[in-house]
Design a protein around this motif. Sequence first.
Motif, PDB file in Angstrom:
ATOM      1  N   PHE A 121       0.123  -0.125  -5.744  1.00  9.42           N
ATOM      2  CA  PHE A 121      -0.916   0.100  -4.665  1.00  9.42           C
ATOM      3  C   PHE A 121      -0.222  -0.202  -3.164  1.00  9.42           C
ATOM      4  CE2 PHE A 121      -5.094  -0.197  -2.670  1.00  9.42           C
ATOM      5  CZ  PHE A 121      -5.605   1.022  -3.218  1.00  9.42           C
ATOM      6  N   THR A 122      -1.017   0.091  -2.193  1.00 11.08           N
ATOM      7  CA  THR A 122      -0.253  -0.071  -0.790  1.00 11.08           C
ATOM      8  C   THR A 122      -1.061  -1.542  -0.503  1.00 11.08           C
ATOM      9  OG1 THR A 122      -0.435   0.476   1.373  1.00 11.08           O
ATOM     10  CG2 THR A 122      -2.230   1.306  -0.109  1.00 11.08           C
ATOM     11  N   ALA A 123       0.065  -2.328   0.092  1.00 15.00           N
ATOM     12  CA  ALA A 123      -0.056  -3.930   0.183  1.00 15.00           C
ATOM     13  C   ALA A 123      -1.187  -3.757   1.419  1.00 15.00           C
ATOM     14  CB  ALA A 123       1.120  -4.535   0.464  1.00 15.00           C
TER      15      ALA A 123
ATOM     16  N   VAL B 295      -4.469   7.018  -5.767  1.00 12.52           N
ATOM     17  CA  VAL B 295      -5.469   6.445  -4.800  1.00 12.52           C
ATOM     18  C   VAL B 295      -4.501   5.914  -3.545  1.00 12.52           C
ATOM     19  CG1 VAL B 295      -6.934   4.757  -4.271  1.00 12.52           C
ATOM     20  CG2 VAL B 295      -7.316   6.118  -6.217  1.00 12.52           C
ATOM     21  N   ALA B 296      -3.355   5.070  -4.116  1.00 11.93           N
ATOM     22  CA  ALA B 296      -2.579   4.659  -3.212  1.00 11.93           C
ATOM     23  C   ALA B 296      -1.978   5.381  -2.142  1.00 11.93           C
ATOM     24  CB  ALA B 296      -1.246   3.888  -3.882  1.00 11.93           C
ATOM     25  N   MET B 297      -1.548   6.508  -2.717  1.00 19.83           N
ATOM     26  CA  MET B 297      -0.944   7.806  -1.731  1.00 19.83           C
ATOM     27  C   MET B 297      -1.598   8.238  -1.063  1.00 19.83           C
ATOM     28  SD  MET B 297       2.218   7.640  -2.834  1.00 19.83           S
ATOM     29  CE  MET B 297       1.960   5.967  -2.953  1.00 19.83           C
ATOM     30  N   GLY B 298      -3.136   8.245  -1.336  1.00 19.92           N
ATOM     31  CA  GLY B 298      -4.301   8.720  -0.392  1.00 19.92           C
ATOM     32  C   GLY B 298      -4.617   7.974   0.711  1.00 19.92           C
ATOM     33  N   GLN B 299      -4.473   6.604   0.527  1.00 22.36           N
ATOM     34  CA  GLN B 299      -4.366   5.526   1.343  1.00 22.36           C
ATOM     35  C   GLN B 299      -3.316   5.448   2.442  1.00 22.36           C
ATOM     36  OE1 GLN B 299      -7.351   3.795   1.751  1.00 22.36           O
ATOM     37  NE2 GLN B 299      -8.374   4.830  -0.112  1.00 22.36           N
TER      38      GLN B 299
ATOM     39  N   ALA C 163       4.158   3.611   5.234  1.00 28.91           N
ATOM     40  CA  ALA C 163       4.090   4.586   4.285  1.00 28.91           C
ATOM     41  C   ALA C 163       5.046   4.997   3.540  1.00 28.91           C
ATOM     42  CB  ALA C 163       3.728   6.020   4.980  1.00 28.91           C
ATOM     43  N   VAL C 164       6.490   4.844   4.325  1.00 30.79           N
ATOM     44  CA  VAL C 164       7.706   5.086   3.508  1.00 30.79           C
ATOM     45  C   VAL C 164       8.099   3.878   2.365  1.00 30.79           C
ATOM     46  CG1 VAL C 164      10.159   5.082   3.470  1.00 30.79           C
ATOM     47  CG2 VAL C 164       8.741   6.521   5.159  1.00 30.79           C
ATOM     48  N   ARG C 165       7.543   2.635   2.673  1.00 36.90           N
ATOM     49  CA  ARG C 165       7.779   1.293   2.021  1.00 36.90           C
ATOM     50  C   ARG C 165       6.911   1.362   0.695  1.00 36.90           C
ATOM     51  NH1 ARG C 165       4.801  -3.420   4.478  1.00 36.90           N
ATOM     52  NH2 ARG C 165       3.517  -2.418   3.097  1.00 36.90           N
TER      53      ARG C 165
END
Length: 358
Positions: free
Chosen positions: A132-134, A185-189, A198-200
């Motif tokens: 997921f995105t931090a 969902v992470a990519m959508g966020q 985004a790259v990280r």
Amino acid sequence: MQKVTEEWTEMEERRTSGTSAAGKKEQKEECETLMMELNRLVQKTVRDSSWWDRRGLDCTILASAFISLPTAFLLLSSSHVCYFLLGLVLMGVAHAVITVKGTHLASHGALTESSAWGRFWVVFFIEVCGSFTANVSVKSHVKMHHAHTNVIGLGDSSTWKVPFLPRSVYLFIAPLVVPIITPLVAMGQLKGQPLYTAVRTVVCVCVGVCSQYVLLRCVSGFTCSSALLVMLLSRGMFSIPYIHINIFQHIGLPMFSPNRRPKRIYQMSHGVLNLSRNRLLDWIFGHSLINCHVEHHLFPSLSDNMCLKVKPIVSQFLKSKALPYQEDGYFSRLRLFFHKYQELMVFAPPITELVGVQ
């Protein structure tokens, strides 16, 4: 749910009716004094505790999960059914410990006192291990859910509310696809995030997912389809209780209007519930998500073990001040949600912010 909200509103109206401005100011100061008094008691216990109690035990549990992974990969390569199943269970337990307990502690900075290491662990556990995105996870969980617990439209309940699903599907079948949904969902966020972030996130998520896949192919000897299936089974092994704890500990409790919210100690004592001790889930998900959730919401920077240590202090204090200290069993809450699914989940106030792990 509407009934719960109305009950709280009526209670507040009775409590404040006929109260002068001076009286309201006095009530406000009383709430702040109660929180300060409880904070002093808890912080004294924290200061008197060893590093092992504050962080060591939980770090050891996380380290044990990582150390067990090589054994899991080797067991999965066995043609013996018992060894194979043992490897699958071991990998599933390790994954749950790392991605639930680890990400939760990291998001609150409970793993280390160093801010630099704290940022590293947030990215490592949430993005590499949790897919997921931090940035979104910390913002939604720490800054929204904890700051606005049970405030309608802000931090009111779980990400994973899908009211159009039948109750049996939602409670027992839909959680199994969480491992697939989470990275999507992470990519959508990532929309609107800085390019570096985004790259990280994309790189870290790919590293985490691909490393498990490659190890299953190279160490365990699986074919492409078999490796993907094992990944799904191990990552989804505890997704059902994961979804359950997301909804059990807040939904169905009093909810507050953004314009008429109580002070912190009243908000958390009324809007948070502890589940009874469960040795398996306590160890895998952590005390702060299971039997010390009230303590966690009052003192979110404490580790799981410290939440357990201050639990008697918090419960005794709240009860002595005639404040609720809400507790219920896992299966008791499951029965409640199964029989009142429409009221608690379908007709609940809408969510406007992502929340995630509670």
